[in-house]
Design an enzyme around this catalytic site. Structure first.
Site, PDB file in Angstrom:
ATOM      1  N   GLY A  69      -5.124   3.931   1.508  1.00 46.82           N
ATOM      2  CA  GLY A  69      -4.273   5.088   1.723  1.00 46.82           C
ATOM      3  C   GLY A  69      -4.451   6.172   0.677  1.00 46.82           C
ATOM      4  N   ASN A  70      -4.799   5.778  -0.559  1.00 40.59           N
ATOM      5  CA  ASN A  70      -5.004   6.783  -1.607  1.00 40.59           C
ATOM      6  C   ASN A  70      -6.194   7.684  -1.310  1.00 40.59           C
ATOM      7  OD1 ASN A  70      -6.661   4.348  -2.219  1.00 40.59           O
ATOM      8  ND2 ASN A  70      -7.365   5.607  -3.914  1.00 40.59           N
TER       9      ASN A  70
ATOM     10  N   LYS B 293      -6.120  -7.803  -0.073  1.00 47.00           N
ATOM     11  CA  LYS B 293      -7.506  -7.434  -0.349  1.00 47.00           C
ATOM     12  C   LYS B 293      -8.305  -8.663  -0.807  1.00 47.00           C
ATOM     13  CE  LYS B 293      -6.230  -2.698  -1.507  1.00 47.00           C
ATOM     14  NZ  LYS B 293      -4.995  -2.790  -0.714  1.00 47.00           N
TER      15      LYS B 293
ATOM     16  N   LYS C 180      -5.439  -3.667   7.480  1.00 44.64           N
ATOM     17  CA  LYS C 180      -6.787  -3.096   7.623  1.00 44.64           C
ATOM     18  C   LYS C 180      -7.827  -3.845   6.806  1.00 44.64           C
ATOM     19  CE  LYS C 180      -7.033  -0.578   3.585  1.00 44.64           C
ATOM     20  NZ  LYS C 180      -8.053  -0.705   2.540  1.00 44.64           N
TER      21      LYS C 180
ATOM     22  N   LYS D  66       4.791  -6.030   7.324  1.00 40.17           N
ATOM     23  CA  LYS D  66       3.731  -5.063   7.029  1.00 40.17           C
ATOM     24  C   LYS D  66       4.327  -3.702   6.696  1.00 40.17           C
ATOM     25  CE  LYS D  66      -0.408  -3.220   6.930  1.00 40.17           C
ATOM     26  NZ  LYS D  66      -1.373  -3.540   5.867  1.00 40.17           N
TER      27      LYS D  66
END
Length: 314
Positions: A11-12, A277, A215, A130
């Site tokens: 998102g960053n 991640k 994602k 989420k």
């Protein structure tokens, strides 16, 4: 030999901060990330798939839908994800095309609207977890709980966010289209927001699901199904750290699969932040991937050269 690489941008890479959330701001953030993607392609001829997050954008669409509900229809969550795939894919395509032309990179980007199959019996549907949308204060969270019936949680010390179901991805349904585009030399944008979640009935008919797929997990699955050699997760930090935010914090230049599993078990990585991640990397390596890399957008090229980032190997 040309490597197949999947890079998941966070998102960053699409929203710089709370003061820069307009569509124009989002394009500028995407354009900055595409500078670093172009540097990767300038240095090495890669078969490249770019995936991306969409949590804030989905939240924006849902909120606009709620505000306009008296005059217009509500937008289902799966359609919100599809909307973000088109809009963010457009931003990335335009930014990459401009940067490729400036750099003399002879590649063309293309976006695939991507459905991802999930299990209708996934327990996640009974326990939403989420995060989507913007961060908010505790007072704002209480207001949304009372007024809108939202599920909200504190997210990694950065405020409160709405949470929805996050089932595990089972299959990338447009995989053959992605492969064909890669074979033809395109840089492919796919699996945006973790993919549009769909469930299948006994006759094989698809229906959209009210969920958001992580994602990073979807990118890991895509990388495995494509037979990619390298999975890159681009995030907000240059390197993965143990004891993050503590006086004993230390950065990791490299770890192997056994160490990654141990660090997960020891609780070093927070849910909604670094944990998914690392879990995505573990799944990729367990599924035959050769290596994974975690770093921030500005250090992608250096990390590929082995100069920084966190490299994870089997």
């Amino acid at each position: 030999m040309t490597r197949t690489v999947v890079i998941a941008i966070g998102g960053n890479s699409l929203i710089a901060d709370d003061s820069h959330q307009s569509v124009a701001d989002q394009y500028e953030a995407a354009a900055e990330t595409c500078v670093h993607i172009a540097s990767m392609l300038k240095a090495e001829d890669l078969r490249l798939v770019v995936t991306h997050g969409n949590g804030p954008q989905v939240g924006f669409i849902l909120r606009r839908s709620e505000l306009a509900a008296q005059e217009l229809h509500m937008v289902p969550l799966d359609s919100c994800v599809a909307d973000t795939q088109g809009a963010l894919g457009y931003h990335l395509q335009r930014a990459m095309r401009n940067e490729f032309k400036r750099r003399g990179v002879n590649r063309t980007p293309a976006t695939v609207v991507t459905q991802v199959l999930v299990d209708r019996a996934d327990p996640a549907f009974a326990k939403p977890n989420k995060p989507i949308g913007s961060f908010m204060s505790a007072a704002q969270a209480d207001e949304h709980r009372a007024k809108d019936g939202w599920d909200l949680v504190e997210d990694a010390g950065r405020g409160f966010r709405r949470v929805v179901a996050s089932p595990r991805p089972q299959a990338i349904l447009e995989l053959e289209a992605i492969k064909s585009l890669l074979d033809a030399g395109f840089v492919v944008v796919a699996g945006g927001g973790g993919g549009i979640p769909v469930v299948e009935d006994a006759e094989g008919r698809l229906t959209g699901a009210a969920a958001v797929i992580d994602k990073d997990l979807a990118s890991s699955l895509m990388a495995r199904q494509l037979g990619a050699e390298l999975l890159i997760i681009s995030t907000a930090v240059e390197q993965v750290c143990l004891d993050f935010g503590k006086p004993t914090q230390r950065a990791l230049a490299k770890m192997d699969l056994a160490e990654a599993r141990r660090y997960i078990a020891e609780g070093h990585f927070k849910p909604g932040s670094m944990l998914p991640k690392i879990e995505a990397v573990v799944a990729f390596l367990e599924g035959g991937g050769r290596e994974a890399l975690i770093t921030d957008p500005a250090h992608l090229a250096q990390a590929l050269r082995g100069e920084t980032g966190t490299r994870i190997v089997p």
